[in-house]
Enzyme design. Sequence first.
Site, mmCIF file in Angstrom:
data_model
loop_
_atom_site.group_PDB
_atom_site.id
_atom_site.type_symbol
_atom_site.label_atom_id
_atom_site.label_comp_id
_atom_site.label_asym_id
_atom_site.label_seq_id
_atom_site.Cartn_x
_atom_site.Cartn_y
_atom_site.Cartn_z
ATOM 1 N N ASP A 211 -68.799 77.220 -36.583
ATOM 2 C CA ASP A 211 -67.930 77.396 -37.734
ATOM 3 C C ASP A 211 -68.376 78.658 -38.478
ATOM 4 O O ASP A 211 -69.484 79.162 -38.240
ATOM 5 C CB ASP A 211 -68.045 76.148 -38.615
ATOM 6 C CG ASP A 211 -67.323 76.286 -39.938
ATOM 7 O OD1 ASP A 211 -66.124 76.644 -39.923
ATOM 8 O OD2 ASP A 211 -67.956 76.047 -40.978
ATOM 9 N N ASP B 74 -67.470 79.771 -42.468
ATOM 10 C CA ASP B 74 -67.814 79.581 -43.881
ATOM 11 C C ASP B 74 -68.641 78.311 -44.075
ATOM 12 O O ASP B 74 -68.249 77.221 -43.670
ATOM 13 C CB ASP B 74 -66.540 79.497 -44.727
ATOM 14 C CG ASP B 74 -65.685 80.752 -44.602
ATOM 15 O OD1 ASP B 74 -66.236 81.822 -44.286
ATOM 16 O OD2 ASP B 74 -64.459 80.646 -44.811
ATOM 17 N N PHE C 85 -62.147 80.510 -51.716
ATOM 18 C CA PHE C 85 -61.958 81.208 -50.452
ATOM 19 C C PHE C 85 -62.760 82.513 -50.413
ATOM 20 O O PHE C 85 -62.987 83.151 -51.435
ATOM 21 C CB PHE C 85 -60.476 81.509 -50.172
ATOM 22 C CG PHE C 85 -59.632 80.274 -49.991
ATOM 23 C CD1 PHE C 85 -59.395 79.766 -48.727
ATOM 24 C CD2 PHE C 85 -59.084 79.623 -51.091
ATOM 25 C CE1 PHE C 85 -58.625 78.621 -48.551
ATOM 26 C CE2 PHE C 85 -58.318 78.477 -50.929
ATOM 27 C CZ PHE C 85 -58.089 77.973 -49.665
ATOM 28 N N THR D 216 -62.807 79.053 -36.716
ATOM 29 C CA THR D 216 -62.734 78.929 -38.166
ATOM 30 C C THR D 216 -61.315 78.744 -38.669
ATOM 31 O O THR D 216 -60.390 79.425 -38.218
ATOM 32 C CB THR D 216 -63.372 80.174 -38.837
ATOM 33 O OG1 THR D 216 -63.228 80.099 -40.248
ATOM 34 C CG2 THR D 216 -62.754 81.468 -38.343
#
Length: 214
Positions: A14, A16, A26, A57
């Site tokens: 992944d 973030d 974000f 992602t």
Amino acid sequence: MPISSTSPKLVILDRDGTINEDSDHFVKSPDEWIPLPGALQAIARLSQMGWQVVVATNQSGLGRGLFDIVALNAMHEKMKQLLAVEGGRIEAVFFCPHVASDMCHCRKPLPGLFEQIGERFRADLRDVPAVGDSLRDLQAAAAAGAQPHLVRTGKGQQTALRDDLPSGTVIHEDLSHFVDYWLQQQAQLNDGTDLPEEKLGQDALAASRDQRGV
């Protein structure tokens, strides 16, 4: 596309909360893309040991109009440049631009991104670890047949407390600890020897109600 009889050495990450700092607002620009401590060095260790690292992602900020594809590409270019300095490499970034209401198949927790990766790399995902910080990362990995690994960075501390993690989930403090664990596991397999459990990383815990680390 048929699966290769010799699947590549592949690790799926992944983005973030796993590689870089997450944000409730974000991550929208290269300036906001900040690597987590030790994460790039951990990826570099995988690269230097012959593992191909791929990112999967969700990037619904695209679908929400918070940033465009140019900004996303710039973030990933920053990631790759910083990683190159450490001697590492990202082979590819697979991303879902959709919001939940789009009802796509690629938005995690659905397995579409993982299926795309399996097809691109002709890999049997049963042999592939997938690392993330959220429940949907783990669910997508499990749905695709990959091996789910949770890191406590990003949303991971809260995720680790859940009682509905996919069966077989292994928990690690961060990406560096995952790499320690994974490379030790591979050394054990290659040597054909049994390592003591503590040598596999005391932070790595099978996700079950009676083994949950807190």
